[in-house]
Design an enzyme around this catalytic site. Structure first.
Site, PDB file in Angstrom:
ATOM      1  N   ASP A  21      -2.276   0.794   7.339  1.00 32.57           N
ATOM      2  CA  ASP A  21      -1.628   0.521   6.012  1.00 32.57           C
ATOM      3  C   ASP A  21      -1.126  -0.696   5.657  1.00 32.57           C
ATOM      4  O   ASP A  21      -1.058  -1.109   4.631  1.00 32.57           O
ATOM      5  CB  ASP A  21      -0.380   1.507   5.932  1.00 32.57           C
ATOM      6  CG  ASP A  21      -0.727   2.837   6.050  1.00 32.57           C
ATOM      7  OD1 ASP A  21      -1.529   3.435   5.297  1.00 32.57           O
ATOM      8  OD2 ASP A  21      -0.594   3.600   7.218  1.00 32.57           O
ATOM      9  N   GLU A  76      -1.237  -1.492  -4.758  1.00 30.65           N
ATOM     10  CA  GLU A  76      -2.514  -0.579  -4.862  1.00 30.65           C
ATOM     11  C   GLU A  76      -2.338   0.592  -5.943  1.00 30.65           C
ATOM     12  O   GLU A  76      -1.331   1.099  -5.821  1.00 30.65           O
ATOM     13  CB  GLU A  76      -2.884   0.031  -3.666  1.00 30.65           C
ATOM     14  CG  GLU A  76      -4.214   0.508  -3.421  1.00 30.65           C
ATOM     15  CD  GLU A  76      -4.862   1.080  -2.174  1.00 30.65           C
ATOM     16  OE1 GLU A  76      -5.009   2.194  -1.978  1.00 30.65           O
ATOM     17  OE2 GLU A  76      -4.877  -0.086  -1.371  1.00 30.65           O
ATOM     18  N   ASP A  88       0.909  -1.022   0.087  1.00 27.69           N
ATOM     19  CA  ASP A  88      -0.040  -0.165  -0.021  1.00 27.69           C
ATOM     20  C   ASP A  88       0.938   1.216  -0.036  1.00 27.69           C
ATOM     21  O   ASP A  88       1.403   1.313   0.995  1.00 27.69           O
ATOM     22  CB  ASP A  88      -0.906  -0.025   1.223  1.00 27.69           C
ATOM     23  CG  ASP A  88      -1.633   1.179   1.264  1.00 27.69           C
ATOM     24  OD1 ASP A  88      -2.231   1.854   0.345  1.00 27.69           O
ATOM     25  OD2 ASP A  88      -2.287   1.667   2.603  1.00 27.69           O
TER      26      ASP A  88
END
Length: 156
Positions: free
Chosen positions: A140, A65, A7
């Site tokens: 996260d 992501e 992420d």
């Protein structure tokens, strides 16, 4: 298959590593790369952090992501910084010759929660349930683990 989810963020980059065997998931590790200093130093820290994770673990594929900019609150500066962070991650993965795949935040949320507009708390809860963890991972890291699980659902 060992899947590393990432992420990206210029201040905090989450990571999560799972093993997927059919639709059975095993948690291996997760955490956050926290950066300090000027922007260039933060990008270098992200590159080195991802490279170290890849060198210390057996990874078959990396999920990152995809960058997203909210149409109701566009922030080009934030999008550019996120793009730099993604570039550092992609470069680190490239040094290991590993395949990279990316999913949008909505694709990940839909795969994990069943709703592409789910909140972070819902994603974290489902990650905890799917990986049978005693407690929810850091936000996260949970997002990174969700990306890895999302790919397992799509790839298997």
């Amino acid at each position: 298959m060992n899947i590393l989810g990432v992420d990206p963020g210029s201040r905090i980059t989450g990571f999560g590593l799972i093993t997927a065997n059919k639709l059975k998931f095993t948690y291996l590790s997760s955490g956050c790369i926290r950066t300090e200093g000027d922007f260039n130093q933060r990008i270098i820290t992200i590159f080195k952090g991802i490279k170290e994770i890849l060198e210390k673990n057996e990874v078959d594929i990396v999920v990152i992501e995809r960058a997203f900019m909210r149409p109701d609150r566009p922030n080009p500066d934030a999008a550019i910084k996120l793009g730099h962070a993604r570039g550092a991650i992609i470069s680190a993965v490239g040094t290991q010759d590993l395949p990279i795949v990316d999913y949008s935040p909505n694709q990940i949320k839909k795969a994990i929660v069943g709703n592409g507009h789910a909140g972070k708390d819902q994603v974290s809860f489902m990650v905890q349930q799917l990986l049978k963890l005693n407690k929810a991972p850091q936000a996260d890291a949970a997002d990174a683990l969700a990306g890895a699980i999302c790919h397992a659902y799509h790839a298997l």
